[in-house]
Scaffold this motif. Structure first.
Motif, mmCIF file in Angstrom:
data_model
loop_
_atom_site.group_PDB
_atom_site.id
_atom_site.type_symbol
_atom_site.label_atom_id
_atom_site.label_comp_id
_atom_site.label_asym_id
_atom_site.label_seq_id
_atom_site.Cartn_x
_atom_site.Cartn_y
_atom_site.Cartn_z
ATOM 1 N N VAL A 53 1.002 -1.419 -0.190
ATOM 2 C CA VAL A 53 -0.049 0.294 0.154
ATOM 3 C C VAL A 53 1.276 1.467 -0.314
ATOM 4 O O VAL A 53 1.769 1.452 0.502
ATOM 5 C CB VAL A 53 -0.414 -0.238 1.411
ATOM 6 N N GLY A 54 0.670 2.383 -0.887
ATOM 7 C CA GLY A 54 1.614 3.127 -0.895
ATOM 8 C C GLY A 54 1.150 4.505 -2.284
ATOM 9 O O GLY A 54 0.666 3.782 -2.813
ATOM 10 N N TYR A 55 2.278 5.286 -3.144
ATOM 11 C CA TYR A 55 1.903 5.968 -4.146
ATOM 12 C C TYR A 55 3.242 6.027 -4.557
ATOM 13 O O TYR A 55 4.355 6.482 -3.877
ATOM 14 C CB TYR A 55 1.749 7.420 -2.864
ATOM 15 N N VAL A 87 7.381 1.543 -1.386
ATOM 16 C CA VAL A 87 6.908 0.221 -1.845
ATOM 17 C C VAL A 87 6.847 0.535 -3.110
ATOM 18 O O VAL A 87 6.722 -1.076 -3.380
ATOM 19 C CB VAL A 87 5.268 0.649 -0.898
ATOM 20 N N SER A 88 7.261 0.811 -4.092
ATOM 21 C CA SER A 88 6.457 0.303 -5.286
ATOM 22 C C SER A 88 8.378 -0.551 -5.831
ATOM 23 O O SER A 88 8.485 -1.602 -6.716
ATOM 24 C CB SER A 88 6.955 1.424 -6.410
ATOM 25 N N THR A 89 9.006 0.051 -5.569
ATOM 26 C CA THR A 89 10.632 -0.616 -5.891
ATOM 27 C C THR A 89 10.551 -2.119 -5.087
ATOM 28 O O THR A 89 11.058 -2.937 -5.390
ATOM 29 C CB THR A 89 11.803 0.315 -5.521
ATOM 30 N N VAL A 180 4.136 -1.435 3.444
ATOM 31 C CA VAL A 180 4.028 -0.043 3.661
ATOM 32 C C VAL A 180 5.419 0.894 4.195
ATOM 33 O O VAL A 180 6.771 -0.094 4.132
ATOM 34 C CB VAL A 180 2.796 -0.231 4.535
ATOM 35 N N THR A 181 4.835 1.872 3.402
ATOM 36 C CA THR A 181 5.991 2.802 4.359
ATOM 37 C C THR A 181 5.732 4.174 4.875
ATOM 38 O O THR A 181 6.321 4.615 5.905
ATOM 39 C CB THR A 181 6.824 3.340 3.377
ATOM 40 N N ILE A 203 7.445 -2.779 7.126
ATOM 41 C CA ILE A 203 7.314 -1.443 7.499
ATOM 42 C C ILE A 203 8.718 -0.613 6.930
ATOM 43 O O ILE A 203 9.774 -0.890 6.784
ATOM 44 C CB ILE A 203 6.949 -0.517 8.058
ATOM 45 N N ASP A 204 8.766 -0.016 5.865
ATOM 46 C CA ASP A 204 9.843 0.649 5.335
ATOM 47 C C ASP A 204 10.625 1.836 5.741
ATOM 48 O O ASP A 204 9.787 2.598 5.286
ATOM 49 C CB ASP A 204 10.068 0.741 3.907
ATOM 50 N N ALA A 205 10.619 2.072 6.835
ATOM 51 C CA ALA A 205 10.322 3.249 7.871
ATOM 52 C C ALA A 205 11.849 4.070 7.470
ATOM 53 O O ALA A 205 12.960 4.501 8.254
ATOM 54 C CB ALA A 205 10.909 2.892 9.183
ATOM 55 N N ASP A 206 11.762 4.280 5.820
ATOM 56 C CA ASP A 206 13.204 5.479 5.661
ATOM 57 C C ASP A 206 12.819 6.532 6.339
ATOM 58 O O ASP A 206 13.970 7.038 6.717
ATOM 59 C CB ASP A 206 13.004 5.548 4.174
#
Length: 211
Positions: A53-55, A87-89, A180-181, A203-206
């Protein structure tokens, strides 16, 4: 025919609501213009390993030998157009490595939004739960990549955020992982669905966000 999701603004539709649109991909980069790409609903009945889920973002990636000084000039080693966003990557990487992946999010109906869809589908990522925001624009970035670092020039689109009521709970519940991010309302709702159904959340908590 499919009906509009409850609560979805009239200016927005699922990508598959226009059956007259045709696919124009999968010919090894020939005989198509991916900036004008159109899609129909993907009739996917297989289970999805990873749902994100992301943009999505479109990146124009320029590889350079060094960063120029003010008013300076540097010749690029290479330049390419790529789908971006954390998220896409992650989903495309998972798909390339053999997992099944599906994206849930919103793009504008501009050329960048269509490119995002093209990039997902050519890399095997399911887009049946993507939403196109008509009359809106998609996030875009220019990425300057030097040997040891990267710099970003970003332009946020005006596409709207995904709403929690637009989520397909069954689509998320059947996955093994949810990626998710952001911690916006839709992402939080997706995480709740995942926890209720034993789906592991990644979660990619960048970038830290207090939410």
């Amino acid at each position: 025919s499919p009906t509009r999701t409850a609560g979805m603004p009239k200016t927005t539709s699922r990508l598959w609501e226009s059956p007259e649109k045709t696919r124009n991909i999968r010919d090894n980069g020939k005989n198509h213009n991916f900036f004008n790409y159109e899609t129909t609903r993907s009739e996917t009945h297989m289970s999805i390993d990873v749902v994100g889920v992301g943009y999505p973002v479109v990146d124009c990636l320029a590889r350079i030998p060094f960063f120029p000084e003010k008013d300076g000039l540097v010749h690029m080693d290479d330049c390419s157009w790529q789908g971006g966003g954390m998220v896409s990557t992650g989903l495309i990487a998972a798909s390339v490595l053999g997992a099944s992946a599906g994206m849930v999010g919103v793009v504008g109906d501009d050329q960048y939004g269509r490119f995002c869809l093209y990039d997902f589908e050519r890399n095997g990522v399911d887009t049946s739960h993507m939403v196109m925001d008509h009359g809106a624009t998609t996030n875009f970035a220019i990425v300057l990549s030097e040997k040891n670092c990267r710099s970003f020039l970003s332009r946020d689109g005006n596409r709207r955020e995904l709403q929690p009521e637009e989520l397909d709970a069954q689509y998320i519940a059947q996955a093994k992982y949810l990626l998710v991010t952001e911690m916006d309302a839709a992402s939080v709702a997706a995480c709740q669905i995942a926890h209720e159904n034993g789906v592991k959340v990644v979660i990619d908590a960048d970038i830290f966000d207090q939410r």
